[in-house]
Scaffold this motif. Structure first.
Motif, short mmCIF file in Angstrom:
data_model
loop_
_atom_site.label_atom_id
_atom_site.label_comp_id
_atom_site.label_asym_id
_atom_site.label_seq_id
_atom_site.Cartn_x
_atom_site.Cartn_y
_atom_site.Cartn_z
N ASP A 113 0.87 -1.16 0.00
CA ASP A 113 0.00 0.00 0.00
C ASP A 113 0.92 1.22 0.00
O ASP A 113 1.44 1.60 1.05
CB ASP A 113 -0.90 -0.01 1.24
CG ASP A 113 -1.93 1.11 1.23
OD1 ASP A 113 -2.07 1.77 0.17
OD2 ASP A 113 -2.58 1.34 2.25
N PRO A 114 1.14 1.83 -1.17
CA PRO A 114 2.14 2.91 -1.26
C PRO A 114 1.58 4.22 -0.74
O PRO A 114 1.23 5.12 -1.50
CB PRO A 114 2.44 2.97 -2.76
CG PRO A 114 1.15 2.55 -3.41
CD PRO A 114 0.53 1.53 -2.48
N VAL A 115 1.51 4.32 0.57
CA VAL A 115 0.89 5.48 1.21
C VAL A 115 1.80 6.69 1.03
O VAL A 115 2.89 6.77 1.61
CB VAL A 115 0.64 5.21 2.70
CG1 VAL A 115 -0.01 6.42 3.36
CG2 VAL A 115 -0.22 3.97 2.88
N MET A 116 1.36 7.64 0.22
CA MET A 116 2.19 8.81 -0.06
C MET A 116 1.40 10.09 -0.28
O MET A 116 1.97 11.17 -0.29
CB MET A 116 3.07 8.54 -1.28
CG MET A 116 2.30 8.28 -2.57
SD MET A 116 3.40 8.00 -4.00
CE MET A 116 4.08 6.41 -3.56
N GLY A 117 0.07 10.01 -0.47
CA GLY A 117 -0.68 11.24 -0.70
C GLY A 117 -2.10 10.97 -1.09
O GLY A 117 -2.56 9.83 -1.17
N ASP A 118 -2.82 12.07 -1.36
CA ASP A 118 -4.22 11.98 -1.78
C ASP A 118 -4.57 13.27 -2.51
O ASP A 118 -3.80 14.24 -2.52
CB ASP A 118 -5.13 11.76 -0.57
CG ASP A 118 -6.38 10.96 -0.94
OD1 ASP A 118 -6.78 10.96 -2.13
OD2 ASP A 118 -6.96 10.34 -0.04
N HIS A 119 -5.75 13.30 -3.11
CA HIS A 119 -6.13 14.44 -3.93
C HIS A 119 -6.21 15.74 -3.14
O HIS A 119 -5.92 16.80 -3.68
CB HIS A 119 -7.47 14.15 -4.62
CG HIS A 119 -7.38 13.07 -5.66
ND1 HIS A 119 -6.78 13.26 -6.88
CD2 HIS A 119 -7.81 11.78 -5.64
CE1 HIS A 119 -6.85 12.13 -7.58
NE2 HIS A 119 -7.46 11.22 -6.85
N GLY A 120 -6.62 15.68 -1.87
CA GLY A 120 -6.71 16.91 -1.09
C GLY A 120 -5.36 17.45 -0.69
O GLY A 120 -4.93 18.52 -1.15
N PRO A 121 -4.61 16.71 0.13
CA PRO A 121 -3.32 17.23 0.60
C PRO A 121 -2.20 17.15 -0.42
O PRO A 121 -1.15 17.78 -0.26
CB PRO A 121 -3.01 16.34 1.81
CG PRO A 121 -3.71 15.06 1.52
CD PRO A 121 -4.97 15.45 0.80
N GLY A 122 -2.35 16.35 -1.47
CA GLY A 122 -1.26 16.13 -2.40
C GLY A 122 -0.25 15.14 -1.83
O GLY A 122 -0.58 14.30 -0.98
N LEU A 123 0.99 15.23 -2.29
CA LEU A 123 2.04 14.33 -1.81
C LEU A 123 2.45 14.74 -0.41
O LEU A 123 2.82 15.90 -0.17
CB LEU A 123 3.24 14.39 -2.76
CG LEU A 123 4.31 13.32 -2.58
CD1 LEU A 123 3.79 11.95 -3.01
CD2 LEU A 123 5.56 13.67 -3.39
N TYR A 124 2.38 13.79 0.56
CA TYR A 124 2.76 14.15 1.93
C TYR A 124 3.94 13.34 2.45
O TYR A 124 4.16 13.24 3.66
CB TYR A 124 1.57 14.08 2.89
CG TYR A 124 0.72 12.82 2.87
CD1 TYR A 124 1.24 11.59 3.23
CD2 TYR A 124 -0.61 12.89 2.49
CE1 TYR A 124 0.45 10.46 3.25
CE2 TYR A 124 -1.42 11.76 2.50
CZ TYR A 124 -0.88 10.55 2.88
OH TYR A 124 -1.66 9.42 2.87
N VAL A 125 4.70 12.74 1.55
CA VAL A 125 5.98 12.15 1.91
C VAL A 125 7.03 12.78 1.00
O VAL A 125 6.71 13.31 -0.07
CB VAL A 125 5.98 10.61 1.74
CG1 VAL A 125 4.90 9.97 2.60
CG2 VAL A 125 5.84 10.20 0.29
N PRO A 126 8.32 12.73 1.38
CA PRO A 126 9.35 13.26 0.49
C PRO A 126 9.35 12.54 -0.86
O PRO A 126 9.07 11.34 -0.94
CB PRO A 126 10.65 13.00 1.26
CG PRO A 126 10.24 12.87 2.69
CD PRO A 126 8.87 12.25 2.66
N ALA A 127 9.68 13.28 -1.91
CA ALA A 127 9.70 12.69 -3.25
C ALA A 127 10.64 11.49 -3.32
O ALA A 127 10.37 10.52 -4.03
CB ALA A 127 10.10 13.75 -4.27
N GLU A 128 11.75 11.55 -2.55
CA GLU A 128 12.71 10.44 -2.56
C GLU A 128 12.09 9.17 -2.00
O GLU A 128 12.40 8.06 -2.44
CB GLU A 128 13.96 10.81 -1.76
CG GLU A 128 14.75 11.97 -2.33
CD GLU A 128 14.19 13.33 -1.95
OE1 GLU A 128 14.75 14.35 -2.40
OE2 GLU A 128 13.19 13.37 -1.19
N LEU A 129 11.22 9.33 -1.01
CA LEU A 129 10.55 8.18 -0.42
C LEU A 129 9.55 7.58 -1.41
O LEU A 129 9.44 6.36 -1.54
CB LEU A 129 9.86 8.59 0.87
CG LEU A 129 9.10 7.52 1.65
CD1 LEU A 129 9.96 6.29 1.91
CD2 LEU A 129 8.59 8.07 2.97
#
Length: 278
Positions: A113-129
């Motif tokens: 489950d690549p938990v990294m973001g959603d349509h509201g907040p956008g990306l909420y982990v570092p791009a490198e992650l």
């Protein structure tokens, strides 16, 4: 017979239900054994005015993985799942663990489950992650459950219709014979006031619509993934597992809305009773 064992590597919070704090209870209530390994330990989700705790230091996380090996958990497990990961270093350690576990136990199935973001907040982990998830974890996955935002970010394409989903599934470098479950999809032909989970795998594509609720709470995707594993661990088909996960996740969200909760709620009696029948 021993119950199926799941190794679940994701976040843990003191208050609320996200990560392992959302996924472990449904799996256990359905009769599965769960070995929960935290990637972060926080007081709550970041939606509150304060946030305490921290991502696990890589050396501590590595030590917990070593302990899992010493107890023979990867060789016993039927499923291994990963969710939210708090640092690149821990993500790389998790990827090494998954690869080694799958090599040691070819029957082991891995849900990413690549938990990294959603349509509201956008990306909420570092791009490198996010890149580690794309390049190291997803290529090991037998089953992946990104939401439509995450799928679009991973593949660089907006998810607007079924053709986009097929293209995105082909672009993900998952394990041979792997299956994608794209969640939270609102496509160009999705029925009004609905959203869909779409399964795309070797057997083709199936669409699983459900009424869209006017509520968005942290932990929804984590709960969904845990419920999918709970059903699969009890012998249900993937299509049945997705339908059941959607229905129970929707029920948990609806109950949270009724009582004004800011978190997914797992204590509603009908929800708990349904878990016992999986």
């Amino acid at each position: 017979m021993k119950p199926p064992l799941v190794i679940s590597i994701q976040s843990q919070v003191v208050h609320g239900h996200v990560g392992n704090s959302a996924a472990v209870f449904p799996m256990q209530a359905a009769g599965l054994e769960v070995a929960a390994i935290p990637t972060v330990i926080f007081s709550n989700t970041p939606d509150y005015p304060t946030l305490r705790g921290a991502p696990l230091p890589p050396d501590l996380f590595a030590d917990l993985l070593l302990g899992a090996w010493e107890r023979g958990l990867p060789q016993r497990a039927e499923w291994l799942m990963t969710g939210y990961i708090g640092s690149v270093e821990v993500a790389l350690l998790a990827a090494d663990f998954v690869a080694r576990a799958k090599a040691a136990s070819p029957a082991l199935r891995y849900l990413c489950d690549p938990v990294m973001g959603d349509h509201g907040p956008g990306l909420y982990v570092p791009a490198e992650l996010a890149e580690v998830m794309r390049d190291r974890l997803l290529p090991l996955a037998d089953l992946a459950t990104p939401n439509s935002f995450e799928l679009g970010h991973l593949t660089g394409s907006a998810i607007l219709g079924m053709s986009d989903l097929h293209a995105a599934a082909a672009a993900l470098r998952m394990a041979p014979g792997a299956t994608l479950i794209a969640t939270g999809c609102v496509l160009d032909d999705t029925a009004p006031d609905h959203l869909e989970s779409v399964i795309l795998g070797p057997g083709g594509a199936t669409r699983h619509p459900i009424c869209r609720l006017p509520v968005a709470l942290p932990g929804t995707g984590d709960l969904f993934a845990g419920l999918v594993i709970a059903s699969l661990g009890r012998g249900r088909s993937l299509q049945q597992a997705v339908d059941t996960a959607q229905q129970l996740t929707s029920a948990a969200l609806a109950h949270a809305e009724r009582i004004g909760a800011q978190e997914v709620v797992l204590s509603e009696p009908a929800f708990r009773a349904a878990l016992l029948t999986l």
